[in-house]
Design a protein around this motif. Structure first.
Motif, PDB file in Angstrom:
ATOM      1  N   GLU A 219       0.841  -1.207   0.000  1.00  0.00           N
ATOM      2  CA  GLU A 219       0.000   0.000   0.000  1.00  0.00           C
ATOM      3  C   GLU A 219       0.873   1.252   0.000  1.00  0.00           C
ATOM      4  OE1 GLU A 219      -3.120   0.236   2.893  1.00  0.00           O
ATOM      5  OE2 GLU A 219      -3.358  -1.940   2.942  1.00  0.00           O
ATOM      6  N   TRP A 220       1.897   1.245   0.852  1.00  0.00           N
ATOM      7  CA  TRP A 220       2.777   2.421   0.933  1.00  0.00           C
ATOM      8  C   TRP A 220       3.692   2.506  -0.293  1.00  0.00           C
ATOM      9  CZ3 TRP A 220       2.191   6.310   4.224  1.00  0.00           C
ATOM     10  CH2 TRP A 220       1.369   6.098   5.343  1.00  0.00           C
ATOM     11  N   TYR A 221       4.088   1.365  -0.802  1.00  0.00           N
ATOM     12  CA  TYR A 221       4.953   1.335  -1.995  1.00  0.00           C
ATOM     13  C   TYR A 221       4.263   2.044  -3.167  1.00  0.00           C
ATOM     14  CZ  TYR A 221       8.028  -0.684  -5.602  1.00  0.00           C
ATOM     15  OH  TYR A 221       8.916  -0.868  -6.631  1.00  0.00           O
ATOM     16  N   ILE A 222       2.967   1.770  -3.356  1.00  0.00           N
ATOM     17  CA  ILE A 222       2.249   2.397  -4.469  1.00  0.00           C
ATOM     18  C   ILE A 222       2.048   3.879  -4.206  1.00  0.00           C
ATOM     19  CG2 ILE A 222      -0.112   1.966  -3.649  1.00  0.00           C
ATOM     20  CD1 ILE A 222       1.142   1.609  -7.272  1.00  0.00           C
ATOM     21  N   LYS A 223       1.907   4.256  -2.931  1.00  0.00           N
ATOM     22  CA  LYS A 223       1.805   5.682  -2.603  1.00  0.00           C
ATOM     23  C   LYS A 223       3.087   6.413  -2.974  1.00  0.00           C
ATOM     24  CE  LYS A 223      -1.458   5.065   1.197  1.00  0.00           C
ATOM     25  NZ  LYS A 223      -1.665   5.093   2.650  1.00  0.00           N
TER      26      LYS A 223
END
Length: 574
Positions: A378-382
């Motif tokens: 989730e944070w990687y895509i952010k």
């Protein structure tokens, strides 16, 4: 009020190039000048100065204006303050036009009550419980004066409203008195809450005898919205700009103590989550933030929520970690050096996030590892959708260290998760309010391609003029190319074009196609040629209906068939 003609005279006496050049490093580009925009973070110059029109414009964030506007925005002044400063630079006296501006009624009420609250505190004996409370928190009389603290002993009630001949209902709606006339903040320390211009728009009242709740805030009004105000921002904004970073804390006294101990680039959220509006406010002054929220679970959750907005707006974020409850307690125990050491040891956001979540899952279990990696995805895509795509390798490395697995294994696992799972978390990119509104509009793709090539890839301009005509387009494309055919430069178009056209130019500047400019150019030319043929076919069919000459009919039919054959080869049709 300063007459318009006086303002115009001030602007005319100020050379935009020289004036902006005194603030920014300008580079000559043709007839104009470029620089990195001071109003939003960027690596490629999109800020233009146009000497011919004595104006500036940024294609990145859309800011636009004359010399006075630049002074106002760059120095964060009110319009009148900017005019006064510009008038001095232009050698024009405007003092005769300036009158003392009266505060709006609501703000005048806050101001008058605050004066009395402040006087009450300063006149209390040193052994009063209010002073004992403040002294215990490390706040002396000088600090109380500096931060304009006050105290309500319940004696004012509605006297100020009555003196102003104002209905008590207004005082009640502002949260100062109750309907029975008693004071809402009675027996509390009064903390004035100010807007960005230093006007008191609300109060916070801190209990001193364990009365619940600990803090009372004024209800929101048209001048006071928690989602848009940061405590002490009026004092901090210029220091933040000078120091090139800001410290973000949770509480009123946290912020006050930070200021007392020399960290005057500190601001606090007002009892609510950090918001998109806060991010927009801060990004004008810095792109570096250190969060220093409370160290309990609520503080950690507040840190994560703030990261969503800070990361999406391109901030470089570090997270302060310490063992004390909050910055106030940290200062009480360790003083200024304790803050300095804590700030120096702050964790980068891409290290903090993997570390924070590792304790939320059982990493000894394969299912726990899978859940952990899903959260990391989730944070990687952010990061990828923001301006932080460069830190993804460091993020992967930290996860690999935590899981004791190879980096390429972690990266592949996260990419697989992203491939098969859809994350609908809201990611808000840095974009101006104006651009957000304009992006909702449906602009013609042909117009966008034309303007994008013209303003971002100058080598195509002569070819566009050779192959195209204004009548090939409709609406905004036609308007833009008419200017181009007449030899007008971009500054002229920005000054004389329609608002819709200027909006499309701004959007085109921020936009990039996923394919090479050569392909965009080829696609544009092919599309225009197809549209020309389609229009010709339509006109010929109408002509065919109106003619009675058999020979002419035959020639028209042959031309229509030839055009349709060409269109079919190129993928056109009806």
């Amino acid at each position: 009020m300063i007459p318009r003609e006086v303002i115009d005279e001030i602007n005319s006496r100020l050379d935009i190039k020289d004036m902006v050049g005194s603030y920014l490093s300008l580079k000559k580009t043709g007839k104009n000048y470029t620089a990195l925009c001071p109003f939003h973070p960027e690596d490629t110059p999109s800020f233009f100065v146009f000497p011919a029109t004595n104006t500036f414009h940024c294609f990145g964030c859309g800011v636009h204006g004359d010399p006075i506007t630049f002074i106002q925005k760059y120095e964060h002044l009110t319009f009148i303050e900017a005019v006064k400063k510009a008038a001095v630079m232009a050698g024009i006296d405007v003092s005769k036009y300036l009158k003392k501006r009266e505060l709006p009624l609501e703000l005048q009420i806050f101001e008058d009550y605050h004066k009395r609250y402040h006087e009450i505190l300063l006149n209390l004996p040193d052994n009063h419980v209010a002073w004992k409370y403040l002294n215990k928190r490390g706040i002396n009389r000088d600090n109380a004066i500096k931060f304009e603290l006050g105290f309500s002993n319940g004696s004012i009630k509605s006297l100020i409203l009555d003196k102003m001949d104002i209905s008590r209902d207004i005082g009640a709606s502002l949260g100062i008195i109750r309907k029975d006339g008693s004071e809402v903040f009675s027996n509390r320390i009064i903390i004035p809450i100010k807007d960005d211009y230093g006007r008191i728009v609300a109060f916070a009242g801190r209990s001193i005898n364990n009365e619940k709740p600990k803090y009372l805030n004024s209800p929101e009004n048209k001048y006071f919205q928690k989602s848009n105000l940061l405590f002490l921002f009026d004092k901090s904004k210029n220091i933040i700009k000078r120091e090139k970073y800001s410290i973000l804390v949770e509480g009123y006294f946290d912020a006050i103590q930070m200021h007392i101990n020399g960290f005057e680039n500190t601001v606090a959220v007002l009892g609510s989550s950090f918001t998109q509006l806060h991010a927009r406010k801060l990004i004008k002054y810095t792109d570096k933030i250190i969060t220093m929220f409370d160290m309990d679970e609520a503080g950690r959750n507040a840190t994560l929520r703030s990261l969503d907005y800070l990361i999406s707006y391109g901030f470089q974020v570090a997270i302060a970690q310490y063992t004390e409850k909050d910055p106030d307690e940290l200062i009480q125990k360790h003083g200024e050096n304790g803050i300095l050491n804590t700030l120096e040891q702050s964790k980068k956001f891409y290290d903090f996030i993997p570390e924070y979540f590792k304790d939320k899952y059982n990493l000894e279990d394969e299912f726990g590892v899978e859940q952990y990696l899903e959260k990391m995805a989730e944070w990687y895509i952010k990061f990828q959708r923001s301006k932080h795509v460069a830190v993804t390798d460091a993020f992967i490395k930290r996860i690999a260290i935590i899981l004791l697995k190879p980096e390429n294994t972690i990266k592949k696992a996260i990419e697989n998760i992203l491939k098969y799972k859809k994350f609908n978390k809201k990611v808000i990119p840095y974009i101006s309010v104006e651009a957000e509104e304009k992006s909702e509009k449906n602009y013609n793709e042909l117009d966008k391609q034309l303007i994008w090539l013209w303003i971002k890839h100058k080598k195509y301009r002569d070819m566009l003029l050779t192959h195209l005509k204004a009548e090939d387009f409709e609406g905004l494309g036609k308007e833009f190319f008419s200017f181009a055919e007449n030899g007008e430069d971009l500054s002229y178009i920005l000054e004389n074009g329609s608002e819709e056209l200027i909006d499309l130019i701004k959007i085109s500047w921020n936009f990039d196609y996923d394919i090479e400019p050569d392909k965009v150019f080829s696609s544009l030319i092919e599309t225009v040629e197809r549209l020309r043929k389609e229009r010709e076919v339509k006109a010929l069919r109408q002509k065919l209906k109106n003619t009675t000459d058999d020979r002419e009919k035959k020639e028209i039919m042959k031309r229509i068939f030839d055009l349709l054959a060409t269109l079919k080869k190129r993928g056109g049709g009806f």
